[in-house]
Scaffold this active site. Structure first.
Site, PDB file in Angstrom:
ATOM      1  N   HIS A  67      33.466 -44.780  -0.514  1.00  0.00           N
ATOM      2  CA  HIS A  67      34.766 -44.273  -0.975  1.00  0.00           C
ATOM      3  C   HIS A  67      35.379 -43.362   0.074  1.00  0.00           C
ATOM      4  O   HIS A  67      34.880 -42.265   0.335  1.00  0.00           O
ATOM      5  CB  HIS A  67      34.619 -43.522  -2.296  1.00  0.00           C
ATOM      6  CG  HIS A  67      35.940 -43.202  -2.940  1.00  0.00           C
ATOM      7  ND1 HIS A  67      36.803 -44.179  -3.382  1.00  0.00           N
ATOM      8  CD2 HIS A  67      36.570 -42.027  -3.189  1.00  0.00           C
ATOM      9  CE1 HIS A  67      37.890 -43.618  -3.891  1.00  0.00           C
ATOM     10  NE2 HIS A  67      37.778 -42.308  -3.785  1.00  0.00           N
ATOM     11  N   HIS A 277      33.610 -41.420  -8.946  1.00  0.00           N
ATOM     12  CA  HIS A 277      33.463 -40.093  -9.543  1.00  0.00           C
ATOM     13  C   HIS A 277      32.750 -40.163 -10.902  1.00  0.00           C
ATOM     14  O   HIS A 277      31.597 -39.863 -11.019  1.00  0.00           O
ATOM     15  CB  HIS A 277      34.801 -39.348  -9.701  1.00  0.00           C
ATOM     16  CG  HIS A 277      35.563 -39.193  -8.433  1.00  0.00           C
ATOM     17  ND1 HIS A 277      35.051 -38.522  -7.361  1.00  0.00           N
ATOM     18  CD2 HIS A 277      36.799 -39.643  -8.057  1.00  0.00           C
ATOM     19  CE1 HIS A 277      35.936 -38.539  -6.366  1.00  0.00           C
ATOM     20  NE2 HIS A 277      37.001 -39.221  -6.761  1.00  0.00           N
ATOM     21  N   ASP A 328      34.860 -39.638   0.371  1.00  0.00           N
ATOM     22  CA  ASP A 328      36.122 -39.432  -0.333  1.00  0.00           C
ATOM     23  C   ASP A 328      37.147 -38.655   0.489  1.00  0.00           C
ATOM     24  O   ASP A 328      37.804 -39.206   1.354  1.00  0.00           O
ATOM     25  CB  ASP A 328      35.827 -38.745  -1.682  1.00  0.00           C
ATOM     26  CG  ASP A 328      37.054 -38.672  -2.589  1.00  0.00           C
ATOM     27  OD1 ASP A 328      38.091 -39.242  -2.240  1.00  0.00           O
ATOM     28  OD2 ASP A 328      36.975 -38.033  -3.656  1.00  0.00           O
TER      29      ASP A 328
HETATM   30 ZN   LIG Z   1      39.320 -40.950  -4.125  1.00  0.00          ZN
END
Ligand SMILES: [Zn+2]
Length: 450
Positions: A67, A277, A328
């Protein structure tokens, strides 16, 4: 054919690394994995190993960063004054998003992906929603921003899964995109699919996948359009899920369902889906994900940075959810740190140790991450798999004296010495072979922040 002699290598189904392993690669694939006489230095048979490239340290399979939002790297270290939360951080992120064009996006992503290569990341999943011009007008080629990311990954020498993201509304009840968000939007899911269908998908190093930004950004009645597109193409589908309690509350208020429940209702969950998440699951959400064999990508350093909370990783694993890892927002690009945080965050929450084994963390960082990005033939040091080799120094100030099995609790990205991606050397002696990473990061970030 290339022969590599690893001082230690972590082989599949082994609880700990094996000493003196001869790894042969050819045409970008692993063609041989042969443990030599254990514990002898130099190993028996060394006379036939004259042409082998020695890899001092511990060689791992390629790490997968499942991610990424490449442009968020420009925010590192810039958002720590004052208080605030995810939502105030998001305003700062939008300011950078508003300044990017195809050229500056290419320069920034190239440097960021090269930073990832230095960290041993051989494959990245880019959750890409920065599609159009700043006022929402498509570029002449409406996929030009995605093409910049594909090119950036090629320059950096890593594989990419471009998770082209449907981002259509700003709230769960369908408010339109405003301000900087306008460049994320395609209007509706059918037009999103039309645009993505026009994207060339024939690249040796890059593949196309799909993403639903969140239940906030794709109306419920259009979720199945995106999920159906991914299903027909047989590609991964990713979605931000329950990142914030406010998302859960809004979804329940509008739809009477949790976000996970809403996704299940509309056919989004399944074995090719990864929920990113899932920090705040409620009710039966985790069981629902486990029953659908849907994966979760944990991003612990970003959750930490944004004060988002701790995802219940052990409960996820207990219901059969495959766990992968992502950096992320790139507050940190270090999959060793992400991996150990999965265990260490559970320790903080429970005040007990020993939730995940070293092999569990290795698996999340390698084979599960690659599978979540649609590369089922990567992430293991086994014959037939892609020739990705990541060698970690065992003689640095951080790793000296550490047993090889302890590397996920000791090493940092700075300890990665050599990286081979699909048989090609990308990092040698801690330096990227093509990109001056610090200089390019500095310049690319200055171009969009000053
Ligand atoms: Zn994200």
């Amino acid at each position: 054919m290339t022969r590599w002699l690893a001082e230690y290598a972590w082989l599949p189904d082994h609880a700990e690394p094996t000493p003196d392993v001869l790894i042969e690669t050819d045409g970008g694939r692993i063609t041989g994995v042969t443990p030599l006489t254990a514990g002898s230095h130099p190993p028996a048979g060394v006379e036939v190993l004259g042409d082998a490239v020695r890899l001092p340290g511990l060689t791992l399979p390629g790490l997968a960063n499942a991610h990424s939002h490449a442009f968020h790297r420009a925010l590192r270290g810039r958002t720590h004054t004052g208080r605030g939360d995810f939502w105030s951080w998001r305003d700062q992120m939008y300011a950078v998003a508003a300044r990017l064009d195809p050229d500056s996006y290419l320069a920034l992503a190239r440097a960021v992906y090269a930073e990832m290569a230095l960290a041993g990341i051989t494959c990245v999943g880019e959750f890409h929603y920065l599609h159009h011009g700043p006022d929402g007008t498509p570029y002449d080629d409406p996929n030009t921003m995605g093409a910049a990311l594909v090119e950036a990954a090629a320059h950096a020498g890593v594989r990419l899964t471009l998770l082209d993201t449907a981002y259509l509304t700003s709230t769960v009840d369908g408010e339109p995109l405003v301000g900087p968000q306008r460049r994320f939007g395609d209007g509706d899911a059918l037009r999103w699919a039309e645009r993505v269908d026009a994207m060339p998908s024939e690249n040796a190093h890059a593949r196309l996948g799909a993403a639903i930004h969140s239940v906030r950004a794709v109306p419920a009645e259009q979720l199945a359009t995106v999920a159906g597109w991914a299903d027909r193409r047989g590609v991964p589908l990713h979605v931000h899920l329950s990142e914030q309690p406010a998302e859960n509350d809004a979804c329940r208020a509008v739809h009477g369902r949790t976000p996970a429940g809403l996704l299940a209702d509309h056919g989004v969950l399944g074995p090719h889906t990864t929920a990113v998440h899932t920090t705040h699951p409620t009710g039966g959400d985790l069981t629902l994900l486990g029953d659908h064999r849907t994966g979760v990508c944990l991003c612990p350093t970003t959750e930490r940075d944004l004060a988002d909370g701790i995802g219940p990783a052990r409960r996820m694993a207990d219901v059969g959810i495959p766990l992968s890892l992502g950096s992320d927002s790139h507050a940190v690009v270090d999959l060793f740190e992400e991996a150990r945080a999965v265990e260490l965050d559970e320790r903080l929450r429970t005040r007990r140790r020993g939730h995940f084994t070293a092999v569990d963390l290795l698996t999340a960082a390698t084979v599960t991450g690659h599978a979540a990005l649609g590369w089922g033939d990567a992430g293991r040091l086994s014959v037939g798999d892609r020739a990705d080799l990541v060698t970690v120094r065992l003689d640095s100030a951080r790793t000296a004296g550490v047993p090889p099995v302890g590397v996920f609790f000791a090493a940092t990205a700075a300890d990665v010495a050599h990286v081979v991606v699909d048989g090609r050397v990308v990092v040698r002696d801690g330096r990227h072979v093509d990109v001056d990473v610090p200089t390019e990061l500095r310049d690319a970030i200055a171009a969009v922040t000053t």
